[in-house]
Design a protein around this motif. Structure first.
Motif, short mmCIF file in Angstrom:
data_model
loop_
_atom_site.label_atom_id
_atom_site.label_comp_id
_atom_site.label_asym_id
_atom_site.label_seq_id
_atom_site.Cartn_x
_atom_site.Cartn_y
_atom_site.Cartn_z
N LYS A 107 -6.85 -3.07 100.63
CA LYS A 107 -5.77 -3.98 100.23
C LYS A 107 -4.69 -3.16 99.52
CE LYS A 107 -8.60 -8.16 99.66
NZ LYS A 107 -9.03 -9.22 98.71
N PRO A 108 -3.44 -3.37 99.87
CA PRO A 108 -2.37 -2.56 99.26
C PRO A 108 -2.19 -2.86 97.79
CG PRO A 108 -1.43 -4.35 100.54
CD PRO A 108 -2.92 -4.36 100.81
N ALA A 109 -1.79 -1.84 97.03
CA ALA A 109 -1.60 -1.98 95.60
C ALA A 109 -0.41 -1.15 95.15
CB ALA A 109 -2.85 -1.55 94.84
N ALA A 110 0.14 -1.55 94.01
CA ALA A 110 1.25 -0.79 93.42
C ALA A 110 1.19 -0.93 91.91
CB ALA A 110 2.59 -1.29 93.94
N ALA A 111 1.65 0.09 91.23
CA ALA A 111 1.78 0.07 89.77
C ALA A 111 3.26 -0.04 89.41
CB ALA A 111 1.19 1.34 89.17
N MET A 127 -7.48 1.93 98.37
CA MET A 127 -6.37 0.99 98.47
C MET A 127 -5.10 1.74 98.85
SD MET A 127 -7.16 -1.15 94.98
CE MET A 127 -6.19 -2.61 95.34
N PRO A 128 -4.42 1.36 99.93
CA PRO A 128 -3.13 1.97 100.25
C PRO A 128 -2.13 1.70 99.12
CG PRO A 128 -3.97 0.71 102.11
CD PRO A 128 -4.83 0.37 100.93
N ILE A 129 -1.44 2.74 98.68
CA ILE A 129 -0.46 2.60 97.60
C ILE A 129 0.92 2.37 98.20
CG2 ILE A 129 0.69 3.80 95.71
CD1 ILE A 129 -1.91 5.22 95.10
N ILE A 130 1.58 1.32 97.73
CA ILE A 130 2.91 0.98 98.22
C ILE A 130 3.95 1.64 97.31
CG2 ILE A 130 4.50 -0.87 98.81
CD1 ILE A 130 1.92 -0.75 100.50
N SER A 131 4.85 2.35 97.92
CA SER A 131 5.89 3.05 97.18
C SER A 131 7.23 2.35 97.34
CB SER A 131 5.99 4.50 97.66
OG SER A 131 6.30 4.53 99.05
N SER A 132 8.24 2.90 96.70
CA SER A 132 9.57 2.32 96.77
C SER A 132 10.59 3.44 96.89
CB SER A 132 9.83 1.45 95.53
OG SER A 132 11.08 0.79 95.65
N ASN A 165 12.82 -3.27 96.45
CA ASN A 165 12.35 -2.48 97.59
C ASN A 165 10.83 -2.42 97.63
OD1 ASN A 165 14.90 -1.91 98.59
ND2 ASN A 165 15.11 -0.02 97.40
N LEU A 166 10.22 -2.37 96.47
CA LEU A 166 8.76 -2.40 96.41
C LEU A 166 8.22 -3.69 97.01
CD1 LEU A 166 5.98 -1.41 95.43
CD2 LEU A 166 6.53 -2.37 93.18
N GLY A 167 8.82 -4.82 96.63
CA GLY A 167 8.38 -6.09 97.20
C GLY A 167 8.54 -6.14 98.70
N ARG A 168 9.66 -5.66 99.20
CA ARG A 168 9.90 -5.66 100.65
C ARG A 168 8.91 -4.74 101.36
NH1 ARG A 168 15.49 -4.69 98.87
NH2 ARG A 168 16.53 -6.71 98.65
N ASN A 169 8.65 -3.58 100.78
CA ASN A 169 7.71 -2.65 101.41
C ASN A 169 6.29 -3.21 101.41
OD1 ASN A 169 9.83 -0.92 101.72
ND2 ASN A 169 9.24 0.49 100.08
N MET A 170 5.91 -3.90 100.34
CA MET A 170 4.61 -4.55 100.28
C MET A 170 4.50 -5.61 101.37
SD MET A 170 1.58 -5.01 98.63
CE MET A 170 1.67 -4.45 96.93
N ALA A 171 5.54 -6.42 101.52
CA ALA A 171 5.53 -7.47 102.54
C ALA A 171 5.43 -6.87 103.94
CB ALA A 171 6.80 -8.32 102.42
N TRP A 172 6.16 -5.79 104.18
CA TRP A 172 6.12 -5.14 105.50
C TRP A 172 4.72 -4.61 105.79
CZ3 TRP A 172 5.00 -0.15 107.12
CH2 TRP A 172 5.36 0.17 108.43
N PHE A 173 4.11 -3.97 104.80
CA PHE A 173 2.77 -3.44 105.01
C PHE A 173 1.77 -4.57 105.30
CE2 PHE A 173 -1.46 -2.14 103.84
CZ PHE A 173 -1.56 -0.86 104.35
N LEU A 174 1.87 -5.66 104.58
CA LEU A 174 0.96 -6.78 104.81
C LEU A 174 1.12 -7.35 106.22
CD1 LEU A 174 1.20 -8.62 101.38
CD2 LEU A 174 -0.81 -7.47 102.31
N ARG A 175 2.36 -7.43 106.69
CA ARG A 175 2.58 -7.93 108.06
C ARG A 175 2.03 -6.94 109.09
NH1 ARG A 175 7.57 -9.99 105.84
NH2 ARG A 175 8.65 -8.07 106.45
N CYS A 176 2.19 -5.66 108.83
CA CYS A 176 1.63 -4.64 109.74
C CYS A 176 0.11 -4.73 109.77
CB CYS A 176 2.06 -3.24 109.31
SG CYS A 176 3.79 -2.86 109.63
N LYS A 177 -0.50 -4.90 108.63
CA LYS A 177 -1.96 -5.02 108.57
C LYS A 177 -2.43 -6.26 109.32
CE LYS A 177 -5.80 -5.21 105.27
NZ LYS A 177 -6.19 -5.33 103.85
N GLU A 178 -1.71 -7.36 109.14
CA GLU A 178 -2.06 -8.59 109.84
C GLU A 178 -1.92 -8.41 111.34
OE1 GLU A 178 -0.97 -13.22 109.09
OE2 GLU A 178 0.73 -11.95 109.62
N ALA A 179 -0.83 -7.75 111.79
CA ALA A 179 -0.62 -7.52 113.22
C ALA A 179 -1.71 -6.63 113.80
CB ALA A 179 0.75 -6.90 113.44
#
Length: 207
Positions: A112-116, A141-146, A172-186
């Motif tokens: 599950k993706p995570a970010a600090a 956990m995949p780390i989401i960057s910005s 940008n962090l929020g957008r990147n997190m959303a993109w990763f989640l959609r990629c994982k779902e796909a």
């Protein structure tokens, strides 16, 4: 899909909350549900190494950590925010994360993706950022960057709102997190198999 954001500041509407809210707003615009969990101002014990969590499936100290553990089961991604205290995460947040990442089944976090996200008046942000990311890497956990390290600067929420670059990093962090989640779902829908998992080996360097 849902992202759980944890506010590790004792101030429920302070600088850390301001940063997390910017992330949550960006996620919301991308169609991702969000929830901000405030760890509160009650004392949070550190891990006492009793190992009872491995028997009962939760921490023997029944507080906000167990509440988080239940929410984590249905979350698809995580953002953990903390203010900087003496060039490290706040003491309560460190105690919270020590127990939160040890007491539940690690499958709660697996892939599950995570970010600090960190906030500071001036310095100590990169040390805190490094500290918090270590919890994610040990749990696969995949780390989401910005577009920069995930940090904002300011002594008050009003100061943070003037940190235009910091707020952009949060969006940008929020957008990147959303993109990763959609990629994982796909990938899941396309039948992409998860990585092979071996039984974990623990080497203790003793005979």
């Amino acid at each position: 899909m849902k992202v759980l954001l944890v506010n590790g500041s004792p101030n429920p509407k302070g600088c850390t909350f301001t940063a997390l809210s910017e992330v949550a707003d960006a996620l919301g615009k991308e169609g991702i549900e969000t929830q901000i969990l405030q760890i509160g101002r009650k004392p949070i014990s550190g891990c006492i190494a009793c190992m009872k969590c491995k028997e009962i499936g939760k921490c023997v100290i029944d507080d906000i950590v167990n509440e988080f553990g239940e929410l984590a089961k249905t979350a698809d991604g995580f953002v953990f925010g903390s203010p900087v205290y003496f060039a490290s995460a706040a003491g309560a947040m460190t105690a919270f994360m020590d127990r939160a990442f040890f007491s539940p089944d690690w499958n709660v976090f697996y892939l599950k993706p995570a970010a600090a996200v960190v906030s500071a008046r001036r310095a100590g942000t990169t040390a805190t950022f490094d500290q918090m990311n270590k919890y994610f890497t040990i749990c696969q956990m995949p780390i989401i960057s910005s577009s920069y390290w995930n940090m904002v600067h300011g002594f008050t929420p009003e100061d943070v709102r003037q940190d235009l670059e910091g707020l952009q990093v949060m969006r940008n962090l929020g957008r990147n997190m959303a993109w990763f989640l959609r990629c994982k779902e796909a990938a899941t829908k396309a039948g992409v198999a998860l990585p092979e998992r071996e039984e974990q080996i623990f080497t203790h360097f003793i005979r």
